[in-house]
Design a protein around this motif. Structure first.
Motif, PDB file in Angstrom:
ATOM      1  N   ASP A  88      10.209  -9.857  -5.700  1.00 57.10           N
ATOM      2  CA  ASP A  88       9.816 -11.252  -5.901  1.00 57.10           C
ATOM      3  C   ASP A  88       8.317 -11.472  -5.731  1.00 57.10           C
ATOM      4  OD1 ASP A  88      12.521 -11.460  -5.990  1.00 57.10           O
ATOM      5  OD2 ASP A  88      12.720 -12.319  -3.972  1.00 57.10           O
ATOM      6  N   LYS A  89       7.686 -10.546  -5.017  1.00 58.68           N
ATOM      7  CA  LYS A  89       6.259 -10.739  -4.709  1.00 58.68           C
ATOM      8  C   LYS A  89       5.374 -10.448  -5.911  1.00 58.68           C
ATOM      9  CE  LYS A  89       7.178 -11.812  -0.657  1.00 58.68           C
ATOM     10  NZ  LYS A  89       8.440 -12.296  -1.198  1.00 58.68           N
ATOM     11  N   GLY A  90       5.946  -9.773  -6.891  1.00 61.73           N
ATOM     12  CA  GLY A  90       5.112  -9.352  -8.012  1.00 61.73           C
ATOM     13  C   GLY A  90       4.437  -8.041  -7.674  1.00 61.73           C
ATOM     14  N   PHE A  91       3.795  -7.455  -8.667  1.00 70.19           N
ATOM     15  CA  PHE A  91       3.183  -6.135  -8.476  1.00 70.19           C
ATOM     16  C   PHE A  91       1.751  -6.175  -8.998  1.00 70.19           C
ATOM     17  CE2 PHE A  91       7.727  -5.633  -9.149  1.00 70.19           C
ATOM     18  CZ  PHE A  91       8.092  -4.881  -8.056  1.00 70.19           C
ATOM     19  N   LYS A  92       0.966  -5.265  -8.476  1.00 70.72           N
ATOM     20  CA  LYS A  92      -0.417  -5.187  -8.942  1.00 70.72           C
ATOM     21  C   LYS A  92      -0.448  -4.772 -10.422  1.00 70.72           C
ATOM     22  CE  LYS A  92      -4.907  -3.335  -7.981  1.00 70.72           C
ATOM     23  NZ  LYS A  92      -5.772  -2.519  -7.175  1.00 70.72           N
ATOM     24  N   THR A  93      -1.383  -5.368 -11.177  1.00 67.49           N
ATOM     25  CA  THR A  93      -1.564  -5.001 -12.584  1.00 67.49           C
ATOM     26  C   THR A  93      -2.447  -3.770 -12.629  1.00 67.49           C
ATOM     27  OG1 THR A  93      -1.791  -7.390 -12.871  1.00 67.49           O
ATOM     28  CG2 THR A  93      -2.119  -6.035 -14.829  1.00 67.49           C
TER      29      THR A  93
END
Ligand code: NAD
Length: 373
Positions: A88-93
């Motif tokens: 849910d936190k998202g990931f680094k691009t």
């Protein structure tokens, strides 16, 4: 006696509530770890950290008179929850300059999963499904990567049908067979090409600990960032040639799915009473029935495609059928000695793996029994 029991039960309730509060606290801390990992592009699953943490807790549990397996079971279950919520936190691009990513078949199950993971990682994603072919040329005109995620039997045809892609565009497929799609991609595009096979279904929740097989196509330096991105999502990467992949998948998928299908077919034709079987089942039979039954909750076309993807698969299944017949002939002749001899040969061939599988399956069987209602 009732009063005494009630007092003890109240204390157990209080202890459970304290455990609940501690779990909530742990999940909050994990969420904070997720934030830090997301900012820095660190993988959500770190095997060494997990192993050393479990080893310490096991030792501490033993010292406290708690079975080490109990704390490991509890922590593994808690960690699974954490991996799912870390999504849910998202990931680094990892590649912020990549142009839009187009998923062909993006409205399907795997397409949606990759769309979600890519969007959580900050990429711009476009979908090219059946209805969008008229806009295909404009959708891919400035694409940085095109991912093919259509049913297996359409994969080669869809690859051949692609409009010209930008020279530096990465062409990727997610197909469960690798040789033919990889050849089709190499023929259709002169730029970077990568074959991927996610070894999990779309209902897995998290990519943590899941395996993704990759087959190099062309210009691997162009897609290393994407492989690293998949690692950041928590998956383990395994490289294979398309040939080796397909040979192994003949066992891992084609033969196994067919044997499962045949077993399900047999239960159906015998018209067994599943409710009765479940009521009388041992944990291992319940688990086996669950493994068979889950096949029939899925897409018939996908399994037909996987099983029939190569004549080698059919040849392997035929050899299995012949061995089944040979083994049956021992029974028909009442030849226990031959059966036992065969059994011993296979036992020796499995070697240490037999013990390992015995240990591994023990905890699965306990879990199957725990889930019994
Ligand atoms: P799916 O049937 O859910 O999705 C396929 C999508 O392709 C659908 O949205 C469909 O409308 C679209 N489509 C069909 N024809 C098209 C066309 N001509 N142009 C554009 N889009 C078209 O299938 P899925 O389960 O998502 O599988 C997709 C790929 O992923 C397959 O190659 C499969 O081998 C692979 N895969 C699937 C699983 C799994 O468990 N489902 C696991 C690993 C790999």
């Amino acid at each position: 006696m009732v009063a005494e029991l009630n007092a003890l039960r109240d204390k157990i309730d209080e202890t459970d509530k304290a455990l609940l509060a501690l779990l909530a606290q742990r999940m909050q801390l994990v969420a904070e770890v997720g934030e830090v990992k997301s900012q820095h592009g660190l993988p959500i699953y770190v095997p060494e950290r997990e192993a050393s943490m479990l080893a310490s807790r096991r030792a501490e549990a033993e010292a406290a008179g708690v079975p080490a397996d109990l704390i490991e079971d509890v922590l593994r279950r808690v960690m699974r929850e954490s991996y799912t919520s870390e999504n849910d936190k998202g990931f680094k691009t990892l590649n912020p300059t990549i142009r839009p990513i187009v998923i062909v078949g993006g409205k399907g199950k795997m397409g949606q999963l990759f769309e979600r993971m890519l969007q959580l990682s900050g990429y711009q994603v476009r979908i090219l499904d059946k209805e969008e072919w008229e806009q295909a040329a404009s959708l891919v005109a400035d694409a940085g990567m095109v991912i093919i995620s259509v049913p297996i039997h359409l994969t080669e045809q869809v690859i051949q049908q692609l409009p010209p892609l930008p020279e530096d565009c990465i062409l990727v497929d997610l197909c469960s067979v690798k040789k033919a799609p990889l050849q089709a991609m190499m023929a259709a595009h002169t730029g970077p090409v990568l074959g991927l096979h996610p070894m999990f279904g779309p209902d897995s929740g998290s990519l943590a600990k899941q395996v993704v097989v990759w087959c190099d196509g062309r210009y691997p330096e162009a897609y290393q960032w994407f492989l690293q991105q998949i690692e950041v999502w928590g998956a383990r990467l395994h490289s294979a040639t398309a040939d080796a992949h397909d040979q192994n998948m003949a066992f891992i998928q084609a033969l196994r799915h067919f044997a499962t299908f045949a077993y399900g077919l047999h239960l159906c034709e015998e018209n067994v009473d599943l409710k009765q079987l479940l009521a009388l089942s041992s944990p291992i039979y319940r688990l086996e029935l669950a493994m068979v039954g889950r096949l029939f909750a899925q897409d018939a076309q996908l399994y037909a495609d996987i099983i029939m993807s190569s004549p080698d698969n059919i040849a392997l299944i035929k050899r299995y059928y012949a061995r089944f017949g040979q083994a049956l002939s021992h029974l028909e002749k009442g030849d226990k000695a031959s059966f036992i001899e065969s059994f011993s040969t296979v036992q020796a061939w499995f070697g240490d793996y037999a013990e390992t599988f015995m240990t591994e399956s023990r905890s699965l069987l306990k879990a199957a029994n725990d889930n019994r209602k």
